[in-house]
Design an enzyme around this catalytic site. Sequence first.
Site, PDB file in Angstrom:
ATOM      1  N   ASP A   1       0.836  -1.201   0.000  1.00  0.00           N
ATOM      2  CA  ASP A   1       0.000   0.000   0.000  1.00  0.00           C
ATOM      3  C   ASP A   1       0.870   1.249   0.000  1.00  0.00           C
ATOM      4  OD1 ASP A   1      -1.893   1.961   0.266  1.00  0.00           O
ATOM      5  OD2 ASP A   1      -3.014   0.957   1.840  1.00  0.00           O
TER       6      ASP A   1
ATOM      7  N   ASP B   1      -1.396   5.502  -6.935  1.00  0.00           N
ATOM      8  CA  ASP B   1      -1.861   4.581  -5.896  1.00  0.00           C
ATOM      9  C   ASP B   1      -1.809   3.142  -6.386  1.00  0.00           C
ATOM     10  OD1 ASP B   1      -3.019   3.914  -3.360  1.00  0.00           O
ATOM     11  OD2 ASP B   1      -4.922   3.631  -4.377  1.00  0.00           O
TER      12      ASP B   1
END
Length: 479
Positions: free
Chosen positions: A158, A359
């Site tokens: 992440d 992302d």
Amino acid sequence: MFLPFLALAILLIFSPTTIATTPSEIKNSTHEIFNVKESIAQLDTKPQTPFENQEEYHVDNEIEQESGNLKLKLNLIHRDKLQIPHFPYNNDKVFEGRISRDLKRVSSIIHRIENGGVNYRVKEFGSDLISGMDQGSGEYFVRVGVGSPPKNQYMVLDSGSDIVWVQCQPCTQCYHQSDPVFDPSLSVSFTGVSCGSSVCDRVENSGCHSGRCKYEVMYGDGSYTKGTMAIETLTFGHTMVKDVAIGCGHSNSGMFTAAAGLLGLGGGSMSLVGQLGGQTGGAFSYCLVSRGTDSTGSLEFGRGVLPVGAAWVPLIRNPLTPSFYYIGLSGLGVGGARVPISEDVFKITELGDGGVVMDTGTAVTRLPSEAYVAFREAFVAETASLPRAPAVSIFDTCYDLDGFVTVRVPTVSFFLSGGQILTLPARNFLIPVNDKGTFCFAFAPSPSKLSIIGNIQQEGIQISFDGANGFVGFGPNIC
């Protein structure tokens, strides 16, 4: 399911005006030939890692440590490759599940940014303050050994999170994961963190329970992790990295199914990147390999992994949300022509809204409605000869390519700050959503001013972060 398309090589050629692609597959600089038949065939790919055989995926991790400089290399595995007990693989549900996760991920990122990263209270934790780190679950996993002796665990990669955590025994509430839940009592290197330690001071909204530093994170999709902080050893391949601060989660719930926890790579001091600090010079690089192949992607740390010949673009910091990596985007292109969109659409406002975030956990790139509509219409105009199909889920621009072997499609490009242009291969923007030949334009409108460059558009391109100097690089290598 968003499986890869034909294995188009990406030859990134950098100049002040272009990061070009795939000369062998492009008839000219404005269009390329896309293999429809091969893309559909790859939808039959099943998980390659049944539970009893998953151990093989960590053996090729590499570590080098010379003169105090740490260099790590790990394999990246897409979550669709994991098959775990209690959750039998169902190909028909993969697409639906991925879109559902993606919607929650985007909503949680926007929620965090719009709230300026401030903390909030949630019913699940009573009156406790919950960290504002409200991202979703992510799509790619890495294999990491936790503790001494190391217990191998799959952890979510992440790039928008600033904490490293795993589920821990005793577990008052745990979701199903592919490996046994980590038991700190069996690790000789596990050390609890006291409330008065400097580590606890760095944990966002830490608490204290029985003298131990407590953490709680509520994610925007309703997932959460809650437990105590610890200092532990992490093992990558055959080399140990000692004294890493991790969250030991005794109560966890949400979309992390299959993974044991989360490996945060955000811009904050508590992420793995922040904790490694001078050992890696704040540098890391990843390649998200295309889905539907037997190969794995890679995640590397250390200044030695920064490639020569990449197109370097300045990172932009948003002080309201320092965990996220923003880049400068000035425009979009279709078929070699720039779409008429104002650059202001992609800028961060004085209030911290807008901007463009890279992302790893979001699949589908989101664009502000104004930009998306213009972008979509330009693409539709260039594909007028292709038969259309009804909208599917979040995708409003789809095509019926059943019976086609190949089709000619326009190139799609990102105009980056500094004059660089990143041109994507067709498999990064035209994706199969079923085995009946329905393909969709893999972009969607954002519910806010924020743009998010998702992992489908990042696939196959080496992406490098030089945090010490504030740059992100694209290419030149492929994966």
